[in-house]
Scaffold this motif. Sequence first.
Motif, PDB file in Angstrom:
ATOM      1  N   LYS A 279       0.827  -1.212   0.000  1.00  0.00           N
ATOM      2  CA  LYS A 279       0.000   0.000   0.000  1.00  0.00           C
ATOM      3  C   LYS A 279       0.861   1.261   0.000  1.00  0.00           C
ATOM      4  O   LYS A 279       2.045   1.240   0.316  1.00  0.00           O
ATOM      5  CB  LYS A 279      -0.905   0.006   1.236  1.00  0.00           C
ATOM      6  N   PHE A 280       0.225   2.379  -0.361  1.00  0.00           N
ATOM      7  CA  PHE A 280       0.909   3.672  -0.371  1.00  0.00           C
ATOM      8  C   PHE A 280       0.604   4.374   0.952  1.00  0.00           C
ATOM      9  O   PHE A 280      -0.485   4.906   1.160  1.00  0.00           O
ATOM     10  CB  PHE A 280       0.428   4.517  -1.551  1.00  0.00           C
ATOM     11  N   VAL A 281       1.597   4.357   1.836  1.00  0.00           N
ATOM     12  CA  VAL A 281       1.466   4.986   3.149  1.00  0.00           C
ATOM     13  C   VAL A 281       2.460   6.139   3.228  1.00  0.00           C
ATOM     14  O   VAL A 281       3.632   5.984   2.878  1.00  0.00           O
ATOM     15  CB  VAL A 281       1.749   3.983   4.284  1.00  0.00           C
ATOM     16  N   ALA A 282       1.998   7.280   3.660  1.00  0.00           N
ATOM     17  CA  ALA A 282       2.865   8.429   3.908  1.00  0.00           C
ATOM     18  C   ALA A 282       2.712   8.823   5.373  1.00  0.00           C
ATOM     19  O   ALA A 282       1.883   8.264   6.096  1.00  0.00           O
ATOM     20  CB  ALA A 282       2.494   9.595   2.993  1.00  0.00           C
ATOM     21  N   GLY A 283       3.496   9.780   5.799  1.00  0.00           N
ATOM     22  CA  GLY A 283       3.366  10.201   7.193  1.00  0.00           C
ATOM     23  C   GLY A 283       4.410  11.211   7.590  1.00  0.00           C
ATOM     24  O   GLY A 283       5.230  11.662   6.776  1.00  0.00           O
ATOM     25  N   THR A 284       4.387  11.558   8.848  1.00  0.00           N
ATOM     26  CA  THR A 284       5.314  12.544   9.391  1.00  0.00           C
ATOM     27  C   THR A 284       5.394  12.348  10.896  1.00  0.00           C
ATOM     28  O   THR A 284       4.628  11.591  11.478  1.00  0.00           O
ATOM     29  CB  THR A 284       4.851  13.972   9.040  1.00  0.00           C
ATOM     30  N   GLY A 285       6.322  13.057  11.523  1.00  0.00           N
ATOM     31  CA  GLY A 285       6.445  12.982  12.974  1.00  0.00           C
ATOM     32  C   GLY A 285       7.889  12.869  13.406  1.00  0.00           C
ATOM     33  O   GLY A 285       8.677  12.141  12.807  1.00  0.00           O
ATOM     34  N   THR A 286       8.255  13.613  14.439  1.00  0.00           N
ATOM     35  CA  THR A 286       9.564  13.429  15.041  1.00  0.00           C
ATOM     36  C   THR A 286       9.574  12.100  15.783  1.00  0.00           C
ATOM     37  O   THR A 286       8.516  11.516  16.053  1.00  0.00           O
ATOM     38  CB  THR A 286       9.876  14.554  16.036  1.00  0.00           C
ATOM     39  N   ILE A 287      10.758  11.619  16.115  1.00  0.00           N
ATOM     40  CA  ILE A 287      10.853  10.406  16.920  1.00  0.00           C
ATOM     41  C   ILE A 287      12.056  10.538  17.843  1.00  0.00           C
ATOM     42  O   ILE A 287      13.077  11.132  17.469  1.00  0.00           O
ATOM     43  CB  ILE A 287      10.969   9.145  16.035  1.00  0.00           C
ATOM     44  N   VAL A 304      -1.756  17.310   2.065  1.00  0.00           N
ATOM     45  CA  VAL A 304      -2.072  17.633   0.670  1.00  0.00           C
ATOM     46  C   VAL A 304      -0.995  17.070  -0.257  1.00  0.00           C
ATOM     47  O   VAL A 304      -1.285  16.439  -1.285  1.00  0.00           O
ATOM     48  CB  VAL A 304      -2.203  19.156   0.479  1.00  0.00           C
ATOM     49  N   GLY A 305       0.275  17.290   0.108  1.00  0.00           N
ATOM     50  CA  GLY A 305       1.370  16.792  -0.710  1.00  0.00           C
ATOM     51  C   GLY A 305       1.347  15.278  -0.835  1.00  0.00           C
ATOM     52  O   GLY A 305       1.599  14.723  -1.911  1.00  0.00           O
ATOM     53  N   ALA A 306       1.014  14.597   0.269  1.00  0.00           N
ATOM     54  CA  ALA A 306       0.966  13.130   0.255  1.00  0.00           C
ATOM     55  C   ALA A 306      -0.157  12.632  -0.645  1.00  0.00           C
ATOM     56  O   ALA A 306       0.033  11.717  -1.456  1.00  0.00           O
ATOM     57  CB  ALA A 306       0.781  12.604   1.680  1.00  0.00           C
ATOM     58  N   ARG A 307      -1.334  13.239  -0.513  1.00  0.00           N
ATOM     59  CA  ARG A 307      -2.474  12.793  -1.314  1.00  0.00           C
ATOM     60  C   ARG A 307      -2.239  13.059  -2.801  1.00  0.00           C
ATOM     61  O   ARG A 307      -2.601  12.242  -3.656  1.00  0.00           O
ATOM     62  CB  ARG A 307      -3.760  13.494  -0.843  1.00  0.00           C
ATOM     63  N   ASP A 308      -1.605  14.187  -3.120  1.00  0.00           N
ATOM     64  CA  ASP A 308      -1.316  14.499  -4.519  1.00  0.00           C
ATOM     65  C   ASP A 308      -0.406  13.458  -5.155  1.00  0.00           C
ATOM     66  O   ASP A 308      -0.441  13.245  -6.371  1.00  0.00           O
ATOM     67  CB  ASP A 308      -0.672  15.887  -4.630  1.00  0.00           C
ATOM     68  N   LYS A 309       0.423  12.813  -4.348  1.00  0.00           N
ATOM     69  CA  LYS A 309       1.330  11.784  -4.857  1.00  0.00           C
ATOM     70  C   LYS A 309       0.689  10.399  -4.879  1.00  0.00           C
ATOM     71  O   LYS A 309       1.293   9.443  -5.365  1.00  0.00           O
ATOM     72  CB  LYS A 309       2.606  11.739  -4.002  1.00  0.00           C
ATOM     73  N   GLY A 310      -0.525  10.278  -4.307  1.00  0.00           N
ATOM     74  CA  GLY A 310      -1.221   9.009  -4.365  1.00  0.00           C
ATOM     75  C   GLY A 310      -1.344   8.259  -3.054  1.00  0.00           C
ATOM     76  O   GLY A 310      -1.765   7.097  -3.036  1.00  0.00           O
ATOM     77  N   ALA A 311      -0.983   8.890  -1.937  1.00  0.00           N
ATOM     78  CA  ALA A 311      -1.063   8.205  -0.641  1.00  0.00           C
ATOM     79  C   ALA A 311      -2.506   7.868  -0.283  1.00  0.00           C
ATOM     80  O   ALA A 311      -3.427   8.649  -0.534  1.00  0.00           O
ATOM     81  CB  ALA A 311      -0.442   9.068   0.449  1.00  0.00           C
ATOM     82  N   GLY A 331     -10.049  11.032   0.049  1.00  0.00           N
ATOM     83  CA  GLY A 331      -9.424   9.742  -0.223  1.00  0.00           C
ATOM     84  C   GLY A 331      -8.253   9.401   0.659  1.00  0.00           C
ATOM     85  O   GLY A 331      -7.644   8.341   0.502  1.00  0.00           O
ATOM     86  N   LEU A 332      -7.905  10.285   1.608  1.00  0.00           N
ATOM     87  CA  LEU A 332      -6.771  10.042   2.499  1.00  0.00           C
ATOM     88  C   LEU A 332      -7.273   9.723   3.907  1.00  0.00           C
ATOM     89  O   LEU A 332      -8.068  10.471   4.471  1.00  0.00           O
ATOM     90  CB  LEU A 332      -5.864  11.274   2.543  1.00  0.00           C
ATOM     91  N   THR A 333      -6.818   8.626   4.474  1.00  0.00           N
ATOM     92  CA  THR A 333      -7.182   8.245   5.842  1.00  0.00           C
ATOM     93  C   THR A 333      -6.075   8.666   6.800  1.00  0.00           C
ATOM     94  O   THR A 333      -4.919   8.262   6.633  1.00  0.00           O
ATOM     95  CB  THR A 333      -7.392   6.712   5.944  1.00  0.00           C
ATOM     96  N   LEU A 334      -6.435   9.488   7.773  1.00  0.00           N
ATOM     97  CA  LEU A 334      -5.462   9.953   8.767  1.00  0.00           C
ATOM     98  C   LEU A 334      -5.432   8.975   9.937  1.00  0.00           C
ATOM     99  O   LEU A 334      -6.443   8.752  10.599  1.00  0.00           O
ATOM    100  CB  LEU A 334      -5.835  11.350   9.267  1.00  0.00           C
TER     101      LEU A 334
END
Length: 365
Positions: A279-287, A304-311, A331-334
Amino acid sequence: MPRRTATMLASTLMLIALLCAGVFIKVPYAEMSPGPTVNTLGDHGGEPVLQISGRKTYPTSGHLNMTTVRVTSADYKMNLVEAVYGWLAHDNKVVPHDTLYPDGKTEEQSTQENAEEFSQSQESAKVAALKELHVPVQSWVIVSTVVKDSPAEGRLHAGDVIKAVDGTTVKAPGDVAELVTKHKPGEDVVFTVVPAKEQAAAEKANRPATRTEKVTIRTRTSDDDGEKRAIVGIAAGTDHTFPFTIDIKLADVGGPSAGLMFALGIYDKLTPGNLTGGKFVAGTGTIDDGGKVGPIGGIEMKTVGARDKGAQYFLTPADNCAAAAKDTPGGLTLVKVKTIDDALGALKDIREGRTSDLPKCTAKG
């Protein structure tokens, strides 16, 4: 000239004058917009983003994309027309200049700070991933930076390993400040350190560093606002030695927000099977080193950037959930995550088709 024609001409000339004025009127704002997204499992600039040697790796598929925000530079002077256009544009965000560049921070200072945060996020991503895999990682407290013209300048150096302060063993960076501030300004504090050169030589020879030095520094009063305290002018950090090599190759990116996605990419490459199930998963976050996921800025731009790329799915720090859910791209699930364990659990649900079990972001968080 007919009155109607004269009125239309006057209105047109006034509009032109206003537009011209708007171009020349500078306003104290900056603009944020969706930036590039990069698959941590793939290539960028012709080479793999994650390069691991000295340890068995496994094939991966799908996407674990880190996301970015594009911002105007510190010295860019936005005009009124650009600001209004940015306010009206759905995918852009206009913010006060000081929000992005506080205290008159220059472009060079901002770039340096972002580079340091990016480097630290890579280290923490490696530690978090390897801890999750129960791979031992050696860690120690070091001098991260030395403030110019401070008491420590010339006495301590970036990369020195801090073993003790006043004879008390140091176990975490916070211990250093705590022990120094027990003193009054003007008193001496004694650091027991392994010099940076000795530590580097020991690591290269794959042996423990044994030579230590005692460095005595006289404290001075802090310059910042608030309660005055004793300082020596250093920032303490953490360094690590890994049992094999992990290189992250990604130029022209700064800040700490890719930490989570780097950690997941490393974990995926070191374990059999596909973490995303293709699947196409994107994300963000410090660790952090313990795997805790922290909030970031510009969440609306990143989704927005993630969804535009197909996430299809976006791993979202819990503290960013409310802001992200206010305007979720179609179409993007958070997916809400607080730790790397949360993220791994969510990815298991995604690849096994149990999407109803995902902890989703809502307007309340």
